[in-house]
Each structure stands twice: as structure tokens, then as C-alpha cells.
Design an enzyme around this catalytic site. Structure first.
Site, PDB file in Angstrom:
ATOM      1  N   LYS A 124      51.020  32.108  -4.267  1.00 54.42           N
ATOM      2  CA  LYS A 124      52.024  31.071  -4.039  1.00 54.42           C
ATOM      3  C   LYS A 124      51.342  29.704  -3.913  1.00 54.42           C
ATOM      4  O   LYS A 124      50.114  29.625  -3.777  1.00 54.42           O
ATOM      5  CB  LYS A 124      52.817  31.369  -2.763  1.00 54.42           C
ATOM      6  N   TYR A 127      43.923  -1.458   3.707  1.00 52.45           N
ATOM      7  CA  TYR A 127      45.248  -1.907   4.143  1.00 52.45           C
ATOM      8  C   TYR A 127      45.313  -2.094   5.657  1.00 52.45           C
ATOM      9  O   TYR A 127      44.730  -1.318   6.426  1.00 52.45           O
ATOM     10  CB  TYR A 127      46.320  -0.892   3.731  1.00 52.45           C
TER      11      TYR A 127
END
Length: 369
Positions: free
Chosen positions: A38, A264
Site C-alpha cells: 500500500k 522564508y
């Protein structure tokens, strides 16, 4: 191995085989093996790995959702595929692709029997999950008769397996809890088998269950994280080889003067001269915002370069002040020697989250065929 020239996830199939062989060595010869692929095979490539494992005597595959199973069928996987969390809206697609559903409560059992009957199916394989303590999905212990009566009244379906999921098999401090789960599972399956008149496959062990509770291997075991190189403990990790190496390069080196900032929001401000390297990988690639500001590091020329400032969408900056490195040099984000588990621990998370979060835009490169 060739040096990286861009951001790539290098996947070592020899390491995958090593891990599979080690897990198989812990089982009896008649115990079946279910490979859990998965989440894009835990962030690698489900189709590529399933095709490889299909030739390594895997008995079953498991995915979380129907569309993951469909992708495997389209890629040529012919072995049985268990869908662990199917949704009723996808039952027709599931049937059309010969996928096998986990049915975990009365509602979804009734819905699947209804469509199986409408499709005039005969003994279509279903899997029944019981909740023994994880409290996530599954029928309760007192619903055995409900399951039996619903299945017995139709020939459209047949129980292929009965299973449960261990909540803390990697934590030996929770051994009593795990043994209680195993005992509860035995009681449930004995009652169900007697009532049904036949014995489905029984399975409860995940990777750590395989390693720590050999008495509970039953007819089949399931492994996800172990196949990808992690044993969930310092002792067991020595027996596994991480299959993925996340590599990138240095795009640019900057010289940052005292008082200047990096990234940032000016999240990093330096109080001394330093050099930084900008790397073409960021939170859109799976390196989350929980890293940065000194949490997490990469390896450049065998040295730890810590992430500084905020992680950007497509880039991170690392401190290379005292490093002998240049633009274009290879960078190891994680790999066999500096594992995803090591990097995850610096941000108080786990290897599962880190490796399954590697973006599909990161190029996959396969070695070890």
C-alpha cells in the site's frame, strides 16, 4: 553506483530480496507471506516492487484502497490482492479486477453480499477482520455469530481469511497486551471455524509480530515496513537493509555574513559568517516543514549538514560552513548508512511517515536486478 545528478530515490532490489528472505527465514515453510504494498509500496513503487516480489514466492499482496489494487492488476500482478480498507462505492471495480475485500463491520459485509448476489458470484473470496485491541477497524468478539449467519445464508461469498492487527507488537513492554490480543484472536477464530464448518486462513502478525511472536504466525503473516528495510528496533534493524536511498545535489553555495538571514520569514539569522548549500528538494518532495531550524540533516562528503531556516516547497538550505564541497556534489538525504529512521527521529516522527511521503515527482531509479 553512479553519482546523482538530480533528486532521485534509488531503490535497491537486492536489498528488498535480502529483507524478504530474512523474514521468510523466521517462518515455518508452510506459512504464507502477504507483502503489503500500500501507499506506493511505502513510498517506493508498488507496481515495480510487486512484479519483483511476485517472482520471489510471495503468496498474497495487500493494499489499502481499491484503486491501488487496480494499478497492480494493470501492471500484470496475478497473485491474490487483499484490499484492507475498501469502500462500497468501489465494490464493482473491485470485483471486475478480482480483488478481495476486507469486510470489517455489518454494514460493509451486507453491502458486499448484496452486490455479490446481484453479480451472481459464487464463493467470491472475502476476508473478515476482527478488532482485538487496536480499535481501528473490525468486528467485535461478540459479533462472530453475526458474521457466520450472514455468510452462511448466501453462496455468493466465502471467507478466505480471518485476521486482526496487533497494536504494539514492536514494544516488548506491551507484551502482555499483545499476548492478550493473540489469545482473543484464537478464541474468535476457533468459534468462527467451528460454526462455518471450514477453516479460513488465519493471520495477525505484522512485521514486528513476525519477529517477536513466532507462536502467532498461524497460516499467514503480513509484512510492510520490514520488506523495506526496517525492523522497528535497534536489534532487528541489523538484520535488514533499507531499500531506498534519497539523493540530491548541491545547486548553489552561498556565503552568509553575520546578521543576515536564510530562507522564508527570516527563520534563520546568523551571528557569524557561514556557508550554505541550497538543495533541489523540499516539502513538495516529502521533506516536511517539521524539519529545518536545526532539525534534520543530510550527508555531504561523509559529513552531517544540518537544515537551517524553513523548508521551502522545492528547496532546503543546509549549513556547510566547514565542509569541503562544491556545487554539483552529491547529497544523501537518507540511505542505508544514514537511514530514514535516523532522519525521522530528529523531527520526532517515524520512518513510515518520511518514506511514504516521498513525492511522485521524485524520479525512481532501480538497481540490483
Amino acid at each position: 553506483m553512479p553519482k546523482a545528478q538530480e533528486t532521485v530515490l534509488e531503490i535497491d532490489l537486492k536489498a528488498l530480496k535480502h529483507n524478504f528472505d530474512h523474514l521468510k527465514s523466521r517462518l515455518n515453510s508452510n506459512t504464507k507471506f502477504m507483502a503489503v504494498v500500500k501507499a506506493f509500496a511505502y513510498g517506493s513503487d508498488a507496481c515495480e516492487l510487486a512484479n519483483y516480489l511476485q517472482n520471489q514466492a510471495v503468496d498474497y499482496f495487500a493494499v489499502a484502497f481499491v484503486h491501488e489494487g487496480v494499478k497492480l492488476r494493470e501492471a500484470g500482478i496475478t497473485k491474490p490482492i487483499l484490499v484492507l480498507h475498501p469502500q462500497a462505492a468501489n465494490f464493482k471495480i473491485l470485483i471486475d479486477n478480482c480483488l478481495e475485500p476486507n469486510l470489517y463491520n455489518a454494514k460493509i459485509l451486507n453491502e458486499f453480499i448484496a452486490i455479490a448476489s446481484t453479480e451472481k458470484l459464487n464463493h467470491y473470496p472475502i476476508h473478515i477482520k476482527f478488532n482485538t485491541g487496536l480499535n481501528r477497524l473490525g468486528f467485535s468478539e461478540n459479533e462472530v455469530n453475526t458474521v457466520v449467519s450472514k455468510v452462511k445464508e448466501t453462496s455468493a461469498v466465502k471467507i478466505q481469511s480471518v485476521f486482526s492487527h496487533l497494536a504494539a507488537s514492536e514494544d516488548l513492554n506491551e507484551r502482555d497486551f499483545t499476548l492478550n490480543q493473540i489469545e482473543k484472536f484464537k478464541n474468535i477464530t476457533e468459534a468462527l471455524t467451528k460454526a462455518m464448518g471450514y477453516k479460513p486462513l488465519l493471520h495477525i502478525c505484522n512485521t514486528s509480530g513476525i519477529l517477536n511472536y513466532s507462536e502467532a504466525h498461524f497460516d499467514m503473516v503480513r509484512s510492510g515496513i520490514g520488506m523495506y528495510g526496517f525492523g522497528n528496533s535497534e536489534k532487528e534493524n541489523k538484520n535488514f537493509k533499507p531499500i531506498g536511498t534519497l539523493k540530491t545535489i548541491i545547486s548553489q553555495i552561498h556565503e552568509i555574513n553575520k546578521g543576515e538571514s536564510v530562507g522564508y520569514n527570516r527563520a534563520f539569522k546568523t551571528d557569524a559568517f557561514l556557508r550554505t548549500a541550497t538543495l533541489p528538494i523540499g516539502h513538495a518532495d516529502g521533506i516536511g516543514r517539521q524539519y529545518g531550524k536545526g532539525k534534520g540533516y543530510v550527508i555531504i562528503n561523509n559529513q552531517k549538514a544540518y537544515i537551517i531556516g524553513n523548508v521551502c516547497m522545492d528547496m532546503i538550505m543546509v549549513n556547510v560552513t566547514d565542509f569541503d564541497c562544491k556545487e554539483g556534489d552529491e547529497v544523501i538525504v537518507f540511505g542505508p548508512n544514514n537511514t530514514a529512521e535516523n532522519l525521522a527521529e530528529t523531527a520526532n516522527t517515524i520512518s513510515y511517515e518520511l518514506i511514504t511521503g516521498i513525492s511522485q515527482r521524485v524520479k525512481r531509479v532501480f538497481i540490483g536486478y
